[in-house]
Design an enzyme around this catalytic site. Structure first.
Site, PDB file in Angstrom:
ATOM      1  N   TYR A  25       0.840  -1.192   0.000  1.00  0.00           N
ATOM      2  CA  TYR A  25       0.000   0.000   0.000  1.00  0.00           C
ATOM      3  C   TYR A  25       0.876   1.243   0.000  1.00  0.00           C
ATOM      4  O   TYR A  25       2.050   1.211   0.354  1.00  0.00           O
ATOM      5  CB  TYR A  25      -0.942   0.020   1.207  1.00  0.00           C
ATOM      6  CG  TYR A  25      -0.236   0.201   2.534  1.00  0.00           C
ATOM      7  CD1 TYR A  25      -0.044   1.474   3.062  1.00  0.00           C
ATOM      8  CD2 TYR A  25       0.250  -0.888   3.238  1.00  0.00           C
ATOM      9  CE1 TYR A  25       0.617   1.645   4.268  1.00  0.00           C
ATOM     10  CE2 TYR A  25       0.904  -0.723   4.435  1.00  0.00           C
ATOM     11  CZ  TYR A  25       1.089   0.551   4.952  1.00  0.00           C
ATOM     12  OH  TYR A  25       1.750   0.713   6.134  1.00  0.00           O
ATOM     13  N   CYS A  26       0.292   2.337  -0.420  1.00  0.00           N
ATOM     14  CA  CYS A  26       0.919   3.647  -0.316  1.00  0.00           C
ATOM     15  C   CYS A  26      -0.117   4.566   0.321  1.00  0.00           C
ATOM     16  O   CYS A  26      -1.087   4.089   0.896  1.00  0.00           O
ATOM     17  CB  CYS A  26       1.398   4.145  -1.675  1.00  0.00           C
ATOM     18  SG  CYS A  26       0.076   4.425  -2.868  1.00  0.00           S
ATOM     19  N   ALA A  27       0.024   5.838   0.180  1.00  0.00           N
ATOM     20  CA  ALA A  27      -0.865   6.784   0.860  1.00  0.00           C
ATOM     21  C   ALA A  27      -2.332   6.628   0.480  1.00  0.00           C
ATOM     22  O   ALA A  27      -3.213   6.763   1.320  1.00  0.00           O
ATOM     23  CB  ALA A  27      -0.418   8.213   0.591  1.00  0.00           C
ATOM     24  N   SER A  28      -2.602   6.319  -0.780  1.00  0.00           N
ATOM     25  CA  SER A  28      -4.003   6.296  -1.219  1.00  0.00           C
ATOM     26  C   SER A  28      -4.406   5.054  -2.002  1.00  0.00           C
ATOM     27  O   SER A  28      -5.547   4.951  -2.435  1.00  0.00           O
ATOM     28  CB  SER A  28      -4.288   7.530  -2.084  1.00  0.00           C
ATOM     29  OG  SER A  28      -3.512   7.480  -3.266  1.00  0.00           O
ATOM     30  N   ARG A  29      -3.493   4.115  -2.174  1.00  0.00           N
ATOM     31  CA  ARG A  29      -3.789   2.929  -2.995  1.00  0.00           C
ATOM     32  C   ARG A  29      -3.281   1.650  -2.352  1.00  0.00           C
ATOM     33  O   ARG A  29      -2.303   1.646  -1.628  1.00  0.00           O
ATOM     34  CB  ARG A  29      -3.130   3.064  -4.375  1.00  0.00           C
ATOM     35  CG  ARG A  29      -3.661   4.239  -5.149  1.00  0.00           C
ATOM     36  CD  ARG A  29      -2.894   4.456  -6.425  1.00  0.00           C
ATOM     37  NE  ARG A  29      -3.383   5.680  -7.042  1.00  0.00           N
ATOM     38  CZ  ARG A  29      -3.615   5.820  -8.329  1.00  0.00           C
ATOM     39  NH1 ARG A  29      -3.378   4.844  -9.166  1.00  0.00           N
ATOM     40  NH2 ARG A  29      -4.057   6.959  -8.804  1.00  0.00           N
TER      41      ARG A  29
END
Length: 94
Positions: A25-29
């Site tokens: 995961y990253c900040a929004s995905r």
């Protein structure tokens, strides 16, 4: 929809927990790679509560599917998927 149900529905649309080879995961995905892309039901993934869009990104050897969740929500979504699918093997480096 309860979080566990949401994660189970998502896993089913991705072709089952055994079909996932990468989950990060990253900040929004939440980014997913699959063993067999033919098992993916992209329409059903997009219909899961909390998934705003599904983006396909071609990588050198595999397609990466990015589930657009929204800022600050991806980590929680990722953790739900790990727990529901027993995917601790994919979370080992996090």
């Amino acid at each position: 929809m309860e979080m566990n149900q949401r994660a189970e529905r998502l896993l089913q649309a991705l072709g089952g927990a055994d079909n996932l080879t990468q989950l990060v995961y990253c900040a929004s995905r939440v980014r997913v790679q699959l063993r067999d892309d033919n098992l993916l039901d992209k329409k059903s993934v997009a219909e899961v509560e909390g998934v705003n869009a599904v983006v396909s990104v071609d990588k050198p050897h595999k397609t990466e599917y990015q589930l657009v969740i929204g800022p600050g929500k991806a980590k929680t979504f990722y953790q739900e998927i790990i727990a529901a699918g027993g995917l601790e093997r994919l979370a080992a480096d996090r």
